[in-house]
Scaffold this motif. Structure first.
Motif, PDB file in Angstrom:
ATOM      1  N   ASN A 143       0.849  -1.195   0.000  1.00  0.00           N
ATOM      2  CA  ASN A 143       0.000   0.000   0.000  1.00  0.00           C
ATOM      3  C   ASN A 143       0.886   1.247   0.000  1.00  0.00           C
ATOM      4  O   ASN A 143       1.558   1.530   0.993  1.00  0.00           O
ATOM      5  CB  ASN A 143      -0.900   0.006   1.234  1.00  0.00           C
ATOM      6  N   GLU A 145       0.285   4.207   0.488  1.00  0.00           N
ATOM      7  CA  GLU A 145      -0.068   5.165   1.540  1.00  0.00           C
ATOM      8  C   GLU A 145       0.734   4.943   2.813  1.00  0.00           C
ATOM      9  O   GLU A 145       0.782   5.810   3.687  1.00  0.00           O
ATOM     10  CB  GLU A 145      -1.566   5.100   1.824  1.00  0.00           C
ATOM     11  N   ARG A 171      -6.622   5.531  -7.080  1.00  0.00           N
ATOM     12  CA  ARG A 171      -6.945   4.623  -5.973  1.00  0.00           C
ATOM     13  C   ARG A 171      -6.358   5.085  -4.638  1.00  0.00           C
ATOM     14  O   ARG A 171      -6.991   4.929  -3.588  1.00  0.00           O
ATOM     15  CB  ARG A 171      -6.435   3.212  -6.283  1.00  0.00           C
ATOM     16  N   TYR A 172      -5.162   5.657  -4.658  1.00  0.00           N
ATOM     17  CA  TYR A 172      -4.462   5.937  -3.403  1.00  0.00           C
ATOM     18  C   TYR A 172      -4.393   7.435  -3.095  1.00  0.00           C
ATOM     19  O   TYR A 172      -4.437   8.282  -4.001  1.00  0.00           O
ATOM     20  CB  TYR A 172      -3.043   5.367  -3.451  1.00  0.00           C
ATOM     21  N   ASP A 173      -4.269   7.727  -1.807  1.00  0.00           N
ATOM     22  CA  ASP A 173      -4.141   9.111  -1.339  1.00  0.00           C
ATOM     23  C   ASP A 173      -2.654   9.430  -1.163  1.00  0.00           C
ATOM     24  O   ASP A 173      -2.000   8.867  -0.284  1.00  0.00           O
ATOM     25  CB  ASP A 173      -4.888   9.276  -0.009  1.00  0.00           C
ATOM     26  N   PHE A 174      -2.141  10.335  -1.982  1.00  0.00           N
ATOM     27  CA  PHE A 174      -0.723  10.674  -1.934  1.00  0.00           C
ATOM     28  C   PHE A 174      -0.463  12.037  -1.278  1.00  0.00           C
ATOM     29  O   PHE A 174       0.601  12.622  -1.473  1.00  0.00           O
ATOM     30  CB  PHE A 174      -0.140  10.669  -3.346  1.00  0.00           C
ATOM     31  N   LYS A 175      -1.404  12.511  -0.501  1.00  0.00           N
ATOM     32  CA  LYS A 175      -1.224  13.804   0.167  1.00  0.00           C
ATOM     33  C   LYS A 175       0.022  13.782   1.051  1.00  0.00           C
ATOM     34  O   LYS A 175       0.216  12.864   1.851  1.00  0.00           O
ATOM     35  CB  LYS A 175      -2.453  14.146   1.007  1.00  0.00           C
ATOM     36  N   LYS A 177       2.934  13.045   0.370  1.00  0.00           N
ATOM     37  CA  LYS A 177       3.936  12.057  -0.021  1.00  0.00           C
ATOM     38  C   LYS A 177       4.885  12.664  -1.054  1.00  0.00           C
ATOM     39  O   LYS A 177       4.563  13.651  -1.712  1.00  0.00           O
ATOM     40  CB  LYS A 177       3.271  10.816  -0.632  1.00  0.00           C
ATOM     41  N   GLU A 201      -2.046  14.716  -8.692  1.00  0.00           N
ATOM     42  CA  GLU A 201      -1.717  14.666  -7.261  1.00  0.00           C
ATOM     43  C   GLU A 201      -1.220  16.032  -6.777  1.00  0.00           C
ATOM     44  O   GLU A 201      -0.054  16.213  -6.429  1.00  0.00           O
ATOM     45  CB  GLU A 201      -0.646  13.600  -7.006  1.00  0.00           C
ATOM     46  N   ASP A 203      -1.583  17.565  -4.040  1.00  0.00           N
ATOM     47  CA  ASP A 203      -1.196  17.631  -2.628  1.00  0.00           C
ATOM     48  C   ASP A 203       0.073  16.842  -2.331  1.00  0.00           C
ATOM     49  O   ASP A 203       0.483  16.720  -1.169  1.00  0.00           O
ATOM     50  CB  ASP A 203      -2.334  17.115  -1.737  1.00  0.00           C
TER      51      ASP A 203
END
Length: 231
Positions: A143, A145, A171-175, A177, A201, A203
């Motif tokens: 994952n 995240e 699909r994934y939250d890259f805030k 990152k 992305e 953020d």
């Protein structure tokens, strides 16, 4: 006589007043210039920080994740020479070079349905997916995240990322990152995909990536390793 003294005093007073006013104007001008200098310096500093951004790997969890048409679920399938900038799974080789240099975990984006490794068939599928703007399914055993720095690799298909990569970013939250893209290509370098990732992305911190011609990946290990510390 008294009249001349009065006139002399008026002249002296006028000269003194003009001198004071001139000094004051010079002070105002000086302050204005200093403020302008500070403002300009601040803007330049911000710009330089963005341009010369250094990725801090210390105590960071690193993941190297990549997609390739050579990522096959059918292990008995004959891989052959895959097309569209990913000859013989060049993106996977690129990912292995990176892991040897920075460590971390590595994971393959496994398509829900295997892609053909035949050039013409793969080219046709890539066209169909791009035209229909589909979001192909995939499996991933890590994952993103859960990591701080994510190297994201893919081949360039038709001057763009494969559509499966759009599924990945959706699909994934890259805030907060750090995303570091890397790709293989046949003719079109990165195809503008690094800027596209920044749009997808907003953020995340998206570093400038590295594009390597797929057919020359076997001779690019040292080139890739030298690139990493410059991030």
């Amino acid at each position: 006589m008294g009249k001349y003294i009065i006139i002399l005093l008026i002249i002296v007073s006028s000269i003194f007043s003009v001198s004071c006013e001139d000094n004051q104007n010079r002070k105002i001008e000086s302050v204005s210039k200093n403020n302008e200098s500070v403002s300009t310096k601040s803007v330049n500093t911000t710009k330089n920080k963005h341009e010369d951004q250094v990725v801090d790997y210390l105590n960071k969890k690193i993941l190297i994740v990549y997609f390739s048409a050579a990522n096959l679920n059918d292990v008995d399938a004959v891989s052959g020479a895959t097309a569209l900038g990913d000859k013989d799974g060049a993106t996977g080789t690129f990912a292995e070079y990176l892991q040897e240099k920075v460590g971390g975990d590595i994971a393959k984006i496994m398509p829900q349905h295997d892609y053909s490794t035949d050039y013409d068939e793969l080219h046709e599928i890539a066209h169909e997916e791009k035209d229909a703007r589909v979001y192909p399914g995939f499996m991933l055993d890590k994952n993103p995240e859960n990591y701080d720095i994510i190297f994201v690799g893919y081949p360039i298909w038709l001057y763009d990322m494969p559509r499966i990569m759009y599924t990945f970013f959706a699909r994934y939250d890259f805030k907060d990152k750090t995303i570091i893209p890397f790709n293989t290509y046949g003719k079109s370098l990165d195809g503008g995909t690094y800027d596209k990732i920044r749009e997808l992305e907003p953020d995340a911190i998206v570093a400038d990536g590295l594009a390597v011609e797929g057919k020359s990946i076997d001779t690019k290990k040292e080139f890739v390793e030298k690139w990493v510390p410059e991030l």
